[in-house]
Scaffold this motif. Sequence first.
Motif, PDB file in Angstrom:
ATOM      1  N   SER A  95     -18.423  -4.982  11.086  1.00 20.92           N
ATOM      2  CA  SER A  95     -17.838  -3.646  11.017  1.00 20.92           C
ATOM      3  C   SER A  95     -18.948  -2.605  10.860  1.00 20.92           C
ATOM      4  N   MET A  96     -18.583  -1.338  10.942  1.00 19.63           N
ATOM      5  CA  MET A  96     -19.565  -0.266  10.801  1.00 19.63           C
ATOM      6  C   MET A  96     -20.312  -0.356   9.467  1.00 19.63           C
ATOM      7  N   GLN A  97     -19.665  -0.830   8.427  1.00 20.81           N
ATOM      8  CA  GLN A  97     -20.288  -0.895   7.099  1.00 20.81           C
ATOM      9  C   GLN A  97     -20.562  -2.341   6.673  1.00 20.81           C
ATOM     10  N   SER A  98     -20.840  -3.189   7.613  1.00 19.29           N
ATOM     11  CA  SER A  98     -21.048  -4.611   7.345  1.00 19.29           C
ATOM     12  C   SER A  98     -22.288  -4.867   6.483  1.00 19.29           C
ATOM     13  N   LEU A 117     -27.123  -4.919  16.781  1.00 19.36           N
ATOM     14  CA  LEU A 117     -25.900  -4.984  15.983  1.00 19.36           C
ATOM     15  C   LEU A 117     -24.722  -4.494  16.813  1.00 19.36           C
ATOM     16  N   LEU A 118     -23.738  -5.352  16.987  1.00 22.69           N
ATOM     17  CA  LEU A 118     -22.498  -4.977  17.649  1.00 22.69           C
ATOM     18  C   LEU A 118     -21.517  -4.614  16.548  1.00 22.69           C
ATOM     19  N   LEU A 119     -21.216  -3.322  16.421  1.00 26.75           N
ATOM     20  CA  LEU A 119     -20.410  -2.839  15.301  1.00 26.75           C
ATOM     21  C   LEU A 119     -19.051  -2.355  15.791  1.00 26.75           C
ATOM     22  N   ARG A 120     -17.988  -2.851  15.132  1.00 26.58           N
ATOM     23  CA  ARG A 120     -16.632  -2.424  15.474  1.00 26.58           C
ATOM     24  C   ARG A 120     -16.402  -1.016  14.932  1.00 26.58           C
ATOM     25  N   SER A 121     -15.872  -0.164  15.795  1.00 31.34           N
ATOM     26  CA  SER A 121     -15.641   1.231  15.435  1.00 31.34           C
ATOM     27  C   SER A 121     -14.272   1.663  15.920  1.00 31.34           C
ATOM     28  N   THR A 122     -13.629   2.545  15.168  1.00 27.07           N
ATOM     29  CA  THR A 122     -12.339   3.086  15.614  1.00 27.07           C
ATOM     30  C   THR A 122     -12.521   4.035  16.787  1.00 27.07           C
ATOM     31  N   ASP A 123     -13.690   4.640  16.894  1.00 26.78           N
ATOM     32  CA  ASP A 123     -13.994   5.538  18.004  1.00 26.78           C
ATOM     33  C   ASP A 123     -15.400   5.244  18.516  1.00 26.78           C
ATOM     34  N   PRO A 124     -15.528   4.393  19.557  1.00 25.73           N
ATOM     35  CA  PRO A 124     -16.852   3.996  20.022  1.00 25.73           C
ATOM     36  C   PRO A 124     -17.642   5.114  20.707  1.00 25.73           C
ATOM     37  N   ILE A 125     -16.981   6.221  21.027  1.00 31.36           N
ATOM     38  CA  ILE A 125     -17.683   7.315  21.687  1.00 31.36           C
ATOM     39  C   ILE A 125     -18.234   8.300  20.657  1.00 31.36           C
ATOM     40  N   MET A 126     -17.455   8.631  19.644  1.00 34.84           N
ATOM     41  CA  MET A 126     -17.884   9.590  18.637  1.00 34.84           C
ATOM     42  C   MET A 126     -17.572   9.028  17.251  1.00 34.84           C
ATOM     43  N   PRO A 127     -18.427   8.126  16.741  1.00 36.63           N
ATOM     44  CA  PRO A 127     -18.163   7.549  15.428  1.00 36.63           C
ATOM     45  C   PRO A 127     -18.342   8.580  14.326  1.00 36.63           C
ATOM     46  N   SER A 128     -17.709   8.319  13.210  1.00 40.27           N
ATOM     47  CA  SER A 128     -17.864   9.195  12.049  1.00 40.27           C
ATOM     48  C   SER A 128     -19.113   8.790  11.285  1.00 40.27           C
TER      49      SER A 128
END
Length: 152
Positions: A95-98, A117-128
């Motif tokens: 995850s983003m905070q792994s 690092l392949l990180l799962r994000s709710t918004d892969p274009i504009m992450p928070s």
Amino acid sequence: MCTFQPKNYHSLTDYQPPTWAEELKSIPEKRIQLAQLPTPIHKWTLNNVPAHVELFIKRDDLTGSTLSGNKVRKLEFILASAVSRGCKSVITCGSMQSNHCRATAVAARELGLGSHLLLRSTDPIMPSFNNLGNLLPSMLCGSKIYLIPKNS
């Protein structure tokens, strides 16, 4: 960007499993010391626990400042395999905070390896980036970061 140099105390050693593990199918051949071991075991006192019960806690938060926790124990074997095979980089996901991805990025950098690092994000274009947390050390270590959309 931080510039870690490979440390000379990170040397590959042959791994000898404990006797209870000798019959396992897959036993690592090498290990590389990343953690400050052994970590202590402390007696833990809690309210409302029966008098005849003793609780102890393994202090894996004391394995090292940047690699605390149990993640470093598995990385000692995974990264030893990568180094012994002559790999130049490692790839992992989370995850983003792994915590695992952060620990992998730091340990890889200490060993002179690149990390992806392949990180799962709710918004892969504009992450928070409001809460960088574990992402910031990974970025500072030069990790290549790929944002992968979370499945609903």
